[in-house]
Design a protein around this motif. Structure first.
Motif, short mmCIF file in Angstrom:
data_model
loop_
_atom_site.label_atom_id
_atom_site.label_comp_id
_atom_site.label_asym_id
_atom_site.label_seq_id
_atom_site.Cartn_x
_atom_site.Cartn_y
_atom_site.Cartn_z
N TYR A 118 9.86 40.52 -54.22
CA TYR A 118 10.12 41.04 -52.82
C TYR A 118 10.35 39.98 -51.78
O TYR A 118 9.54 38.60 -51.84
CB TYR A 118 8.73 41.83 -52.17
CG TYR A 118 8.53 42.79 -53.35
CD1 TYR A 118 9.14 44.09 -53.49
CD2 TYR A 118 7.29 42.62 -54.18
CE1 TYR A 118 8.79 45.09 -54.34
CE2 TYR A 118 7.00 43.74 -55.24
CZ TYR A 118 7.90 44.82 -55.16
OH TYR A 118 7.37 45.88 -56.09
N ASP A 119 10.99 40.30 -50.85
CA ASP A 119 11.40 39.45 -49.53
C ASP A 119 10.48 40.05 -48.60
O ASP A 119 10.93 40.89 -47.72
CB ASP A 119 12.87 39.53 -49.30
CG ASP A 119 13.51 38.46 -48.14
OD1 ASP A 119 12.66 38.36 -47.35
OD2 ASP A 119 14.61 38.46 -47.76
N TYR A 120 9.31 39.24 -48.23
CA TYR A 120 8.46 39.78 -47.29
C TYR A 120 8.92 39.74 -45.76
O TYR A 120 8.63 40.59 -44.95
CB TYR A 120 6.98 39.16 -47.45
CG TYR A 120 6.22 39.55 -48.70
CD1 TYR A 120 5.30 40.53 -48.44
CD2 TYR A 120 6.66 39.08 -50.08
CE1 TYR A 120 4.59 41.06 -49.55
CE2 TYR A 120 5.66 39.53 -50.91
CZ TYR A 120 4.86 40.58 -50.53
OH TYR A 120 4.27 41.07 -51.75
N HIS A 121 9.67 38.70 -45.78
CA HIS A 121 10.33 38.71 -44.25
C HIS A 121 11.20 39.94 -44.13
O HIS A 121 11.12 40.40 -43.04
CB HIS A 121 11.09 37.46 -44.01
CG HIS A 121 11.99 37.14 -42.72
ND1 HIS A 121 11.18 37.08 -41.42
CD2 HIS A 121 13.04 37.43 -42.30
CE1 HIS A 121 11.76 36.88 -40.47
NE2 HIS A 121 13.08 37.15 -40.96
N LEU A 122 12.14 40.20 -45.06
CA LEU A 122 12.86 41.47 -44.81
C LEU A 122 12.00 42.70 -44.67
O LEU A 122 12.24 43.60 -44.00
CB LEU A 122 13.81 41.49 -46.14
CG LEU A 122 14.83 42.73 -45.96
CD1 LEU A 122 15.76 42.89 -44.76
CD2 LEU A 122 15.67 42.52 -47.32
N LEU A 123 10.97 42.67 -45.54
CA LEU A 123 10.03 43.90 -45.74
C LEU A 123 9.47 44.18 -44.44
O LEU A 123 9.36 45.37 -43.81
CB LEU A 123 8.99 43.95 -46.91
CG LEU A 123 9.47 44.09 -48.40
CD1 LEU A 123 8.47 43.46 -49.01
CD2 LEU A 123 9.76 45.29 -48.42
N GLN A 156 10.53 43.58 -41.49
CA GLN A 156 11.60 43.86 -40.63
C GLN A 156 12.06 45.40 -40.76
O GLN A 156 11.98 46.32 -39.95
CB GLN A 156 12.98 43.09 -40.75
CG GLN A 156 12.93 41.68 -40.18
CD GLN A 156 14.23 41.17 -40.45
OE1 GLN A 156 14.93 41.17 -41.56
NE2 GLN A 156 14.42 40.21 -39.56
N GLN A 157 12.04 45.72 -41.89
CA GLN A 157 12.23 47.06 -42.15
C GLN A 157 10.93 48.29 -42.00
O GLN A 157 11.11 49.21 -41.60
CB GLN A 157 12.57 47.33 -43.88
CG GLN A 157 13.97 46.68 -44.41
CD GLN A 157 13.94 46.61 -45.87
OE1 GLN A 157 12.84 46.63 -46.37
NE2 GLN A 157 15.28 46.37 -46.22
N GLU A 197 11.31 48.58 -38.30
CA GLU A 197 12.22 49.74 -37.96
C GLU A 197 11.82 51.03 -38.31
O GLU A 197 12.04 52.00 -37.66
CB GLU A 197 13.52 49.20 -38.97
CG GLU A 197 14.51 48.13 -38.28
CD GLU A 197 14.70 48.17 -36.72
OE1 GLU A 197 15.36 49.39 -36.53
OE2 GLU A 197 14.38 47.46 -35.87
N ARG A 216 0.67 39.71 -38.41
CA ARG A 216 1.56 39.61 -39.53
C ARG A 216 0.62 39.23 -40.77
O ARG A 216 0.81 39.71 -41.93
CB ARG A 216 2.48 38.38 -39.37
CG ARG A 216 3.78 38.93 -38.40
CD ARG A 216 4.76 38.11 -38.13
NE ARG A 216 5.82 38.85 -37.39
CZ ARG A 216 7.00 39.18 -37.82
NH1 ARG A 216 7.26 38.74 -39.11
NH2 ARG A 216 7.83 39.75 -37.06
#
Length: 211
Positions: free
Chosen positions: A10-15, A17-18, A21, A38
């Motif tokens: 998993y890409d936690y930075h992207l998660l 952000q999602q 949103e 965080r």
């Protein structure tokens, strides 16, 4: 100094952000994951995604539930709600208000304890349902036909036994600290909580999201 490489799909930075949103969609455009929150979000993501490597690095035991604590308005309920779609069906928590449970007890009595304990299994299976008891400690003492009962204490004690025998997972959100928990529910329950939960706590400086 060498550091351990954590393997994760998993890409936690992207998660994050999602998740933010999705939070805006559910709770409105003002929703935001604050920097101070965080570490809590990372732990919750690792837990609900069942990401063993990251969970282990964060000191989480995936065999236990989550005990999420923090002051009023820090975002406990909203974060657990946003984590639900990330969970596999068997791990997706059913959110239930402790206050509503106390009202239900006053109407239907002790059957409410069974509903959330020994009868909390998927139909025709031995797979237990995951429940998240929201706002533990805000429920009022209630009576049913003159019989008084600490309903949430009885439910959690029963689910502790079922965690031992059937791996029944329980989650809790609360504003109470450890001393207040013991005063409200007794030392017997508090000692079992240490066994059945991962403690995840918001920073005391986390802001009130309701303002």
């Amino acid at each position: 100094m060498k550091t351990k490489t954590i393997r994760t799909p998993y890409d936690y930075h992207l998660l994050v952000q999602q998740l933010e949103e999705h939070g805006k969609t559910v709770y409105g455009p003002a929703f935001k994951i604050e920097e101070i929150d965080r570490p809590v979000v990372l732990k919750l993501l690792a837990y609900f995604l069942q990401d063993e490597e990251v969970a282990q690095s964060e000191g989480l035991d995936l065999r236990k539930g989550v005990f999420l604590t923090g002051k009023i308005g820090c975002g406990k309920t909203s974060l657990i709600t946003l984590m639900r779609p990330l969970s596999a069906d068997a791990y997706m928590p059913h959110m239930v208000s402790c206050r509503e449970i106390s009202f239900e007890f006053s109407k239907i009595g002790y059957d409410i304890i069974s509903r959330y304990s020994r009868n909390a299994f998927f139909p025709y299976t031995d797979t237990p349902r995951v429940h998240c008891f929201d706002d533990l400690g805000v429920e009022q003492p209630v009576n049913h036909w003159g019989n008084s009962c600490n309903v949430m204490a009885e439910i959690l004690l029963s689910r502790y036994d079922l965690w031992i025998s059937n791996q029944m997972i329980t989650h809790v959100t609360t504003n109470l600290n450890s001393q207040e928990l013991e005063e409200t529910y007794g030392n017997r329950l508090r000692s079992r909580m240490r066994g059945m939960f991962n403690l995840i706590a918001f920073n005391s400086d986390s802001i009130d999201k309701r303002i």
